[in-house]
Design an enzyme around this catalytic site. Sequence first.
Site, PDB file in Angstrom:
ATOM      1  N   GLY A 224       0.827  -1.200   0.000  1.00 25.71           N
ATOM      2  CA  GLY A 224       0.000   0.000   0.000  1.00 25.71           C
ATOM      3  C   GLY A 224       0.861   1.249   0.000  1.00 25.71           C
ATOM      4  CB  CYS A 225       0.151   4.686  -1.143  1.00 27.18           C
ATOM      5  SG  CYS A 225      -1.522   4.871  -0.496  1.00 27.18           S
ATOM      6  CE1 TYR A 226      -1.436   8.232   4.059  1.00 24.63           C
ATOM      7  CE2 TYR A 226      -3.339   6.791   3.973  1.00 24.63           C
ATOM      8  CZ  TYR A 226      -2.809   8.064   3.999  1.00 24.63           C
ATOM      9  OH  TYR A 226      -3.645   9.153   3.978  1.00 24.63           O
TER      10      TYR A 226
ATOM     11  CB  THR B 288       5.349   2.277   0.258  1.00 22.55           C
ATOM     12  OG1 THR B 288       4.749   1.137  -0.362  1.00 22.55           O
ATOM     13  CG2 THR B 288       6.686   2.571  -0.406  1.00 22.55           C
TER      14      THR B 288
END
Lengths: 345, 345, 345, 345
Positions: free
Chosen positions: A148-150, A152
Amino acid sequence: MKAAIVGATGYGGAELIRILQQHPNVILQSYHASNSHGESMVKRYPHFQAVSEMDLANIDPGQIAADADVVFMATPSGVSSELVPAFMSEGARVIDLSGDFRLKDPRQYEKWYKRKAPEKTVLDHAVYGLTEWLDTDVSETQLLSNPGCYPTAALLGLAPLVKNDLIDSNSIIIDAKTGVSGAGKNPTSITHFAEMNDNLKAYKVLEHQHTPEIEQILVGWNPDAGPVTFGTHLVPMTRGIMTTIYADASQDMTAAKLSDLYKETYENSYFVRIREQGTYPGTKEVYGSNFCDVSVAYDERTNRIMVVSVIDNLVKGASGQAVQNMNRMFGLDEKAGLAFAPVFP
Amino acid sequence: MKAAIVGATGYGGAELIRILQQHPNVILQSYHASNSHGESMVKRYPHFQAVSEMDLANIDPGQIAADADVVFMATPSGVSSELVPAFMSEGARVIDLSGDFRLKDPRQYEKWYKRKAPEKTVLDHAVYGLTEWLDTDVSETQLLSNPGCYPTAALLGLAPLVKNDLIDSNSIIIDAKTGVSGAGKNPTSITHFAEMNDNLKAYKVLEHQHTPEIEQILVGWNPDAGPVTFGTHLVPMTRGIMTTIYADASQDMTAAKLSDLYKETYENSYFVRIREQGTYPGTKEVYGSNFCDVSVAYDERTNRIMVVSVIDNLVKGASGQAVQNMNRMFGLDEKAGLAFAPVFP
Amino acid sequence: MKAAIVGATGYGGAELIRILQQHPNVILQSYHASNSHGESMVKRYPHFQAVSEMDLANIDPGQIAADADVVFMATPSGVSSELVPAFMSEGARVIDLSGDFRLKDPRQYEKWYKRKAPEKTVLDHAVYGLTEWLDTDVSETQLLSNPGCYPTAALLGLAPLVKNDLIDSNSIIIDAKTGVSGAGKNPTSITHFAEMNDNLKAYKVLEHQHTPEIEQILVGWNPDAGPVTFGTHLVPMTRGIMTTIYADASQDMTAAKLSDLYKETYENSYFVRIREQGTYPGTKEVYGSNFCDVSVAYDERTNRIMVVSVIDNLVKGASGQAVQNMNRMFGLDEKAGLAFAPVFP
Amino acid sequence: MKAAIVGATGYGGAELIRILQQHPNVILQSYHASNSHGESMVKRYPHFQAVSEMDLANIDPGQIAADADVVFMATPSGVSSELVPAFMSEGARVIDLSGDFRLKDPRQYEKWYKRKAPEKTVLDHAVYGLTEWLDTDVSETQLLSNPGCYPTAALLGLAPLVKNDLIDSNSIIIDAKTGVSGAGKNPTSITHFAEMNDNLKAYKVLEHQHTPEIEQILVGWNPDAGPVTFGTHLVPMTRGIMTTIYADASQDMTAAKLSDLYKETYENSYFVRIREQGTYPGTKEVYGSNFCDVSVAYDERTNRIMVVSVIDNLVKGASGQAVQNMNRMFGLDEKAGLAFAPVFP
């Protein structure tokens, strides 16, 4: 090698097209979305005129698996879990950008995603691909689950502290801020320009589905790692994530010691840039690129460590890292097709 | 009553003009800035055409004190401390918007502001005016020190927890985010549109001069209160501050209990609005107004309390609260001239 | 081949670095700015960390000419005219991004730029490089003058009309809008985020120095072309220019005829994309890329033609076109190093 | 007096609440929307907490007409024409903010709005209320049709030229730019933050329904006035409209003459501010206020006049002007409840 993109009409899919059409080792074979056969991609995304003008095709796993060496699933959570098994049984190698195969514990998935977990047999194949910390050999991996973006941004920032046992296990607080493209392509009232512009919103407070993803990886790194408090905010910008991380130091600490540790840790990681001690990144400094910029500070007054990490949520937080993982899976240079500079200003 | 504004050319001064020209009990007598005599305010701020068209005048404390019942010092830190003594000795009643008279301990001032502290004799007259928690009778106060923008948001959010001893004294973390007008009217590279637009920056990390101001008030409320970690960020918007506050609960807690506590605490405070449990504010919902909106949540998983509070940094965080304090000092209705709605969207 | 950048610290210079460090045929040899010897580029532009980390060097024309095959002058107007002669006499091949060598008539330069024109002998060498309409053989050209950002968008939009004599010669109105990066890197009050955000400003009304540049080219294309009215506006975005052009049709016209004409005209121009009839571009659809997107419409009610053209002011409007011109000058594929997609969203 | 708002949940309705709750002569009696009985307004618009907390009610024309002295219809075009007749027959005095009663010629309405025109008998009652140019006595008017946002800005800018016959009748070009709130509260892909942010779009090119409204009024002012070319653009900001108007001078002209004419024309119009000659407005300088700021320039080179006018589309372009019209209809001071300053920055 040949790549296909399933779920090509969302932002993750579009960003994959942007990256792959320039990748020196990849031919972009086809893009797909449900019930879209023959539709023009350029009509949906006029910026692709002259860049990538194929029509969309329906999702036919057998055909796609036969034609492509790698299949990117840029489909939403809930859709990937339905589609991936068919691709697997056709022998495709799949990189999934959704949240469906990240959580190893189906109960966690069902609690946070409020939806049925994917089949355990499929789930067990999935390798979680935070590329910089991927210690599995993925040269034969069939299903890679892209982070996921967060997570990462947060995990790249936390790794040196957690792996080296430098913080109290229950003290981690992640205050996360994202640009609005993170909410996807579908217009909603929260992403309506007139209201989101010049605005800063707290949202999904304490309920964000990326929470257990972060915790699962931390515990994998250090069994003592406790739960984290995860605050999430929407910032009036298109791209970019910043996580500001706070944790109590469990050992004697100095700012210089921290700075050195971070630099050493990521010495050989091209895409993680440790900023000069005392300077802090803005999200625009990674805009459009696959970099994650990290600063670390030590607050003597409170004995707390503070980490600031930024990424472009659509690149390192999604499609860029997916290509980085593809490079790893297929034995290419990890930087191949990804060494473009941030667009600044 | 008659009001004068010293330092009228900055954003704090301009916002005072906007508010005071509509105040039912105030005549805006004059505005002043150094070496500005006869200059047109409308030339600097064309939006004041037809609204408030006086020329600027120089700063003559004797004259100003003679002509006005109240003097607002909208001058920067460092300038106020030089000017205020002259106004005091002329008998003026002064509301100072700078940071100069907020810190009672001159060593703290000198450490964080990196500049000589004001005279102790003058400093001792200053009453700190976080209006909702102002328990001094200020009907005769000669020098009122208006709180900083961040401290206003943070302290209104923290008060119920700290005053009721509900959190561990050393666990307070304040992750603060501000719009760019907080950096003032002078253009700098950090506030340059081309670079700040679509950007989110961490700045003054662990060095912000509002840190000791927050700590001083917290200790005044509860001698056990420890130092806070204070993270500061610049958000691509013009107005607005959000503080996201994290602290460990020291007692058995539930979300409902917290929500009730906050509602009771601020029941009679018109300008503090406690949001419905489970909903969270955006800064735009207080844009242009004197409101502070507060939400509180409880994270059972980590036993942590999370508070989100938002203000308009130029209104409740500066000029609006200054007028609210003026109302209190002069026995007016606290809402007088301030009951305008937020501008939304 | 080897390239040097003079004036590397402005936005034009930084954008050249972004483009050239990925160019398959170019080695970025050095970057230069006055009195900057040994300064770190990464300190000024942290986004270049790991991307391009050379130090800045002073401007030594002899040395630079000896070391580089091409010199980009990304210096401001007024500075280029002082520096270019020295580079010329050292035999360097120069691409100048300033306005200094665009106007062939020194009186026009002096009128609009309010500054002394460059030496006529040097000026006479300069070839104006609107690449799509460059009909000179530039394989030996020593001084190429890169077009202005507004003229690039306006002229690409006007060319089919003016060259084919389809409009009344005195009827051209160009309503132009630019993002704020067009104003350069120096912070000023007009580019101050707090005031430019959520704002739209008319500026330099009827006084913009790009006016005579547009007129000079139009007259070169069609001796009947009259003066244009040129309105300029600042839009709250970082990158992007849109010119909306209005002109009276001088012949029987239809929307379809216009659309066909534009498509044919630019059939072989990769970087000019004619949009489907009835659809209109947004600046974001060319963000970060070298494309110019153009739509054309016909207003039967008023017999007026309307053209909308958009570019990224820093790419096609400056550094991208400069590299396109370099490719032309050195016999490379015109797309070399420039075929990257727009960053959208 | 008592006011009711029908269609209170859109931006026009919300802005009416913001203005009317502070109006010294008005009690805000009730707000209404279809099938909304008992719903909380604060739930939809949290910024109204403590400001205006009534619940929404259904639309019952008889009841509303009985309870209120004036009814504001903030309903969309197509809805107003269905609702207004019932209010009229109940004797209510109505101010309609939609486009339904602006065009006197039903064929024009049907052509541009692509929908059936309102009943001719009702339409004939409607008085068009561009307040500064309203020469009808409206003290008994039952149906006042409030102007569109673009026409307000364009017509206030054009009036001195057209009324005094200073321009060629067929030469008017209006290049109009609006903030995104003009598109209303419903999220759509064109107003999606991720795509609209940092973007500038041409939209509804040559098809905007405000075109015939502008032309109808111009012809009313001057029978020679021809059709106008009307270009419309969406700007990445929440509020604000700018119209840049170009027209050929039909008489000997100078900038000073124009400036004087504009100042004299609007001498007694508080809400129209003519800017100093040579200076030009930004939309932010009228943000949140009922002002229309106008500059005028003369281009000697092309004998063209250029007018720049700005408004806040939700105030002078909608709800503010509606209240100004109410003041006029009910014999109040035209400034009553509207003399608040712009919110700047």
